[in-house]
Design a protein around this motif. Structure first.
Motif, PDB file in Angstrom:
ATOM      1  N   LEU A 126       0.836  -1.208   0.000  1.00 58.15           N
ATOM      2  CA  LEU A 126       0.000   0.000   0.000  1.00 58.15           C
ATOM      3  C   LEU A 126       0.872   1.260   0.000  1.00 58.15           C
ATOM      4  CD1 LEU A 126      -2.726  -1.109   2.579  1.00 58.15           C
ATOM      5  CD2 LEU A 126      -2.927  -1.045   0.088  1.00 58.15           C
ATOM      6  N   TRP A 127       1.957   1.221   0.763  1.00 54.24           N
ATOM      7  CA  TRP A 127       2.880   2.362   0.813  1.00 54.24           C
ATOM      8  C   TRP A 127       3.479   2.635  -0.562  1.00 54.24           C
ATOM      9  CZ3 TRP A 127       8.166   2.405  -0.230  1.00 54.24           C
ATOM     10  CH2 TRP A 127       8.842   3.596   0.095  1.00 54.24           C
ATOM     11  N   ALA A 128       4.004   1.579  -1.184  1.00 55.44           N
ATOM     12  CA  ALA A 128       4.637   1.741  -2.494  1.00 55.44           C
ATOM     13  C   ALA A 128       3.612   2.135  -3.565  1.00 55.44           C
ATOM     14  CB  ALA A 128       5.334   0.443  -2.899  1.00 55.44           C
ATOM     15  N   GLY A 129       2.425   1.603  -3.450  1.00 55.81           N
ATOM     16  CA  GLY A 129       1.397   1.891  -4.454  1.00 55.81           C
ATOM     17  C   GLY A 129       0.827   3.285  -4.368  1.00 55.81           C
ATOM     18  N   THR A 130       1.022   3.964  -3.234  1.00 57.63           N
ATOM     19  CA  THR A 130       0.458   5.314  -3.053  1.00 57.63           C
ATOM     20  C   THR A 130       1.530   6.401  -3.009  1.00 57.63           C
ATOM     21  OG1 THR A 130       0.433   4.942  -0.645  1.00 57.63           O
ATOM     22  CG2 THR A 130      -1.609   4.466  -1.856  1.00 57.63           C
ATOM     23  N   GLU A 140      16.691   4.409   0.121  1.00 52.53           N
ATOM     24  CA  GLU A 140      17.647   5.389   0.629  1.00 52.53           C
ATOM     25  C   GLU A 140      17.250   5.876   2.024  1.00 52.53           C
ATOM     26  OE1 GLU A 140      19.438   9.800  -0.600  1.00 52.53           O
ATOM     27  OE2 GLU A 140      18.155   8.678  -1.989  1.00 52.53           O
ATOM     28  N   LYS A 141      18.204   5.957   2.906  1.00 50.53           N
ATOM     29  CA  LYS A 141      18.056   6.431   4.291  1.00 50.53           C
ATOM     30  C   LYS A 141      17.240   5.467   5.168  1.00 50.53           C
ATOM     31  CE  LYS A 141      18.471  11.341   3.146  1.00 50.53           C
ATOM     32  NZ  LYS A 141      17.837  12.697   3.231  1.00 50.53           N
ATOM     33  N   ILE A 142      16.943   4.285   4.668  1.00 55.65           N
ATOM     34  CA  ILE A 142      16.252   3.284   5.493  1.00 55.65           C
ATOM     35  C   ILE A 142      17.314   2.421   6.174  1.00 55.65           C
ATOM     36  CG2 ILE A 142      14.671   1.323   5.507  1.00 55.65           C
ATOM     37  CD1 ILE A 142      13.245   2.511   3.127  1.00 55.65           C
ATOM     38  N   ARG A 143      17.456   2.543   7.474  1.00 57.45           N
ATOM     39  CA  ARG A 143      18.525   1.849   8.194  1.00 57.45           C
ATOM     40  C   ARG A 143      18.198   0.394   8.491  1.00 57.45           C
ATOM     41  NH1 ARG A 143      20.535   6.354  12.703  1.00 57.45           N
ATOM     42  NH2 ARG A 143      21.131   7.991  11.187  1.00 57.45           N
ATOM     43  N   LEU A 144      16.917   0.117   8.732  1.00 59.85           N
ATOM     44  CA  LEU A 144      16.538  -1.256   9.072  1.00 59.85           C
ATOM     45  C   LEU A 144      16.700  -2.140   7.842  1.00 59.85           C
ATOM     46  CD1 LEU A 144      15.436  -3.064  11.325  1.00 59.85           C
ATOM     47  CD2 LEU A 144      13.126  -2.558  10.504  1.00 59.85           C
ATOM     48  N   ARG A 145      17.543  -3.157   7.968  1.00 57.77           N
ATOM     49  CA  ARG A 145      17.918  -3.981   6.805  1.00 57.77           C
ATOM     50  C   ARG A 145      16.689  -4.670   6.193  1.00 57.77           C
ATOM     51  NH1 ARG A 145      22.253  -6.459   4.474  1.00 57.77           N
ATOM     52  NH2 ARG A 145      21.924  -8.565   3.667  1.00 57.77           N
ATOM     53  N   VAL A 146      15.830  -5.226   7.053  1.00 59.75           N
ATOM     54  CA  VAL A 146      14.661  -5.946   6.533  1.00 59.75           C
ATOM     55  C   VAL A 146      13.751  -4.996   5.767  1.00 59.75           C
ATOM     56  CG1 VAL A 146      12.599  -7.240   7.173  1.00 59.75           C
ATOM     57  CG2 VAL A 146      14.752  -7.662   8.373  1.00 59.75           C
ATOM     58  N   ALA A 147      13.526  -3.796   6.312  1.00 57.98           N
ATOM     59  CA  ALA A 147      12.669  -2.815   5.648  1.00 57.98           C
ATOM     60  C   ALA A 147      13.270  -2.393   4.312  1.00 57.98           C
ATOM     61  CB  ALA A 147      12.462  -1.609   6.547  1.00 57.98           C
ATOM     62  N   ALA A 148      14.597  -2.226   4.282  1.00 60.06           N
ATOM     63  CA  ALA A 148      15.258  -1.843   3.027  1.00 60.06           C
ATOM     64  C   ALA A 148      15.098  -2.930   1.969  1.00 60.06           C
ATOM     65  CB  ALA A 148      16.735  -1.561   3.293  1.00 60.06           C
ATOM     66  N   LEU A 149      15.201  -4.174   2.384  1.00 67.62           N
ATOM     67  CA  LEU A 149      15.028  -5.284   1.441  1.00 67.62           C
ATOM     68  C   LEU A 149      13.606  -5.316   0.874  1.00 67.62           C
ATOM     69  CD1 LEU A 149      16.983  -8.149   3.270  1.00 67.62           C
ATOM     70  CD2 LEU A 149      17.656  -6.942   1.176  1.00 67.62           C
ATOM     71  N   VAL A 150      12.643  -5.025   1.727  1.00 65.89           N
ATOM     72  CA  VAL A 150      11.246  -5.012   1.272  1.00 65.89           C
ATOM     73  C   VAL A 150      11.036  -3.892   0.259  1.00 65.89           C
ATOM     74  CG1 VAL A 150       8.846  -4.644   1.970  1.00 65.89           C
ATOM     75  CG2 VAL A 150      10.340  -6.079   3.362  1.00 65.89           C
ATOM     76  N   VAL A 151      11.630  -2.726   0.514  1.00 71.01           N
ATOM     77  CA  VAL A 151      11.496  -1.613  -0.423  1.00 71.01           C
ATOM     78  C   VAL A 151      12.169  -1.944  -1.747  1.00 71.01           C
ATOM     79  CG1 VAL A 151      12.080   0.807  -0.843  1.00 71.01           C
ATOM     80  CG2 VAL A 151      11.277   0.088   1.407  1.00 71.01           C
ATOM     81  N   ARG A 152      13.311  -2.621  -1.689  1.00 72.49           N
ATOM     82  CA  ARG A 152      13.963  -3.060  -2.929  1.00 72.49           C
ATOM     83  C   ARG A 152      13.056  -4.013  -3.706  1.00 72.49           C
ATOM     84  NH1 ARG A 152      19.167  -1.579  -3.476  1.00 72.49           N
ATOM     85  NH2 ARG A 152      20.323  -0.946  -1.597  1.00 72.49           N
ATOM     86  N   LEU A 153      12.338  -4.865  -2.970  1.00 70.20           N
ATOM     87  CA  LEU A 153      11.370  -5.761  -3.621  1.00 70.20           C
ATOM     88  C   LEU A 153      10.275  -4.950  -4.305  1.00 70.20           C
ATOM     89  CD1 LEU A 153      10.112  -8.558  -4.168  1.00 70.20           C
ATOM     90  CD2 LEU A 153       9.032  -8.404  -1.918  1.00 70.20           C
ATOM     91  N   MET A 154       9.816  -3.884  -3.635  1.00 69.40           N
ATOM     92  CA  MET A 154       8.790  -3.027  -4.227  1.00 69.40           C
ATOM     93  C   MET A 154       9.322  -2.342  -5.490  1.00 69.40           C
ATOM     94  SD  MET A 154       6.115  -3.450  -2.354  1.00 69.40           S
ATOM     95  CE  MET A 154       6.673  -5.119  -1.972  1.00 69.40           C
ATOM     96  N   GLN A 155      10.606  -1.921  -5.437  1.00 67.07           N
ATOM     97  CA  GLN A 155      11.234  -1.322  -6.616  1.00 67.07           C
ATOM     98  C   GLN A 155      11.220  -2.300  -7.787  1.00 67.07           C
ATOM     99  OE1 GLN A 155      15.175  -0.006  -5.276  1.00 67.07           O
ATOM    100  NE2 GLN A 155      14.658   2.087  -5.968  1.00 67.07           N
ATOM    101  N   TRP A 156      11.583  -3.526  -7.486  1.00 65.56           N
ATOM    102  CA  TRP A 156      11.645  -4.562  -8.531  1.00 65.56           C
ATOM    103  C   TRP A 156      10.251  -4.835  -9.103  1.00 65.56           C
ATOM    104  CZ3 TRP A 156       9.889  -9.788  -8.368  1.00 65.56           C
ATOM    105  CH2 TRP A 156      10.310 -10.567  -9.443  1.00 65.56           C
ATOM    106  N   LEU A 157       9.255  -4.921  -8.217  1.00 68.71           N
ATOM    107  CA  LEU A 157       7.888  -5.173  -8.664  1.00 68.71           C
ATOM    108  C   LEU A 157       7.344  -4.000  -9.480  1.00 68.71           C
ATOM    109  CD1 LEU A 157       6.260  -6.839  -5.514  1.00 68.71           C
ATOM    110  CD2 LEU A 157       6.795  -7.918  -7.701  1.00 68.71           C
ATOM    111  N   GLU A 158       7.742  -2.773  -9.105  1.00 69.28           N
ATOM    112  CA  GLU A 158       7.272  -1.606  -9.850  1.00 69.28           C
ATOM    113  C   GLU A 158       7.749  -1.649 -11.294  1.00 69.28           C
ATOM    114  OE1 GLU A 158       6.958   2.021 -11.758  1.00 69.28           O
ATOM    115  OE2 GLU A 158       8.942   1.269 -11.128  1.00 69.28           O
ATOM    116  N   GLY A 159       8.956  -2.167 -11.483  1.00 66.69           N
ATOM    117  CA  GLY A 159       9.472  -2.279 -12.846  1.00 66.69           C
ATOM    118  C   GLY A 159       8.763  -3.356 -13.656  1.00 66.69           C
ATOM    119  N   ILE A 160       8.107  -4.297 -12.981  1.00 71.08           N
ATOM    120  CA  ILE A 160       7.433  -5.395 -13.685  1.00 71.08           C
ATOM    121  C   ILE A 160       5.951  -5.119 -13.879  1.00 71.08           C
ATOM    122  CG2 ILE A 160       6.816  -7.858 -13.565  1.00 71.08           C
ATOM    123  CD1 ILE A 160       9.405  -8.312 -12.040  1.00 71.08           C
TER     124      ILE A 160
END
Length: 205
Positions: A126-130, A140-160
């Motif tokens: 929902l965050w990435a979609g809005t 960028e600037k996300i220190r929590l490793r798990v949260a950063a990985l999830v955002v990278r997943l959202m980046q990848w999905l956005e490209g698809i």
């Protein structure tokens, strides 16, 4: 009627009266009911069809036909009672203290920890979609490793599937999350058959 005993009329020409009290279910014809109602000492009543709770293993309830089937430990049917209304049936069931509703594995509620993780994962969609623009989906600037990985997943999905596709997936996941949380309630609404199991020790005789 003496306090502690509750009378129910049932749709049975032979035994139209059911009385619950003192850990016993009494099934009476008209004559027996008049004697029962007039007596002050229940222990003196003999020759009546009565079933003690300790001999009941299970109550099977058909809400559609308003029928309660009573079974012993060995699955033998002890009695079958049909009630004129659902409200009478529900009131009858509440008199059986120590009987708990059997929950099917397919209708169990999602566990709290699993629900929390699912909720956070859904929120990421929902965050990435809005986000105002797809460029705002970055770790960028996300220190929590798990949260950063999830955002990278959202980046990848956005490209698809694109940002709109991510939002649609988030809405669908929200619906699935709500279903998993309220699954027992939804199951009860759909199901016309409910089973109550006696949690107290059951007599084998």
């Amino acid at each position: 009627m003496e306090q502690g005993y509750l009378h129910f009329e049932v749709l049975d020409s032979d035994c139209p009266h059911a009385i619950v009290g003192g850990g016993t279910l009494y099934l009476l014809d008209e004559q027996s009911y008049r004697v029962f109602a007039a007596s002050k000492n229940r222990g003196e009543l003999t020759g009546l069809h009565q079933i003690e709770f300790k001999h009941i293993a299970m109550l099977e309830v058909d809400m559609k036909s308003r029928v309660v089937s009573i079974f012993s430990l060995h699955k033998a049917e002890l009695a079958e009672l049909q009630f004129p209304t659902r409200s009478h049936l529900k009131q009858f069931i509440t008199r059986f203290s120590g009987f708990e509703k059997e929950v099917e594995a397919s209708s169990k509620r999602i566990k709290p920890m699993s629900a929390l993780l699912f909720m956070l994962f859904t929120y990421a969609f929902l965050w990435a979609g809005t986000r105002p623009t797809p460029a705002d989906i970055h770790p960028e600037k996300i220190r929590l490793r798990v949260a950063a990985l999830v955002v990278r997943l959202m980046q990848w999905l956005e490209g698809i599937i694109g940002q709109q596709g991510i939002l649609i997936a988030g809405v669908l996941l929200t619906g699935l999350f709500l279903y998993l949380v309220f699954r027992p309630e939804l199951s009860r609404l759909r199901s016309q058959r409910v089973v109550y199991v006696n949690t107290a020790p059951i007599a084998k005789d």
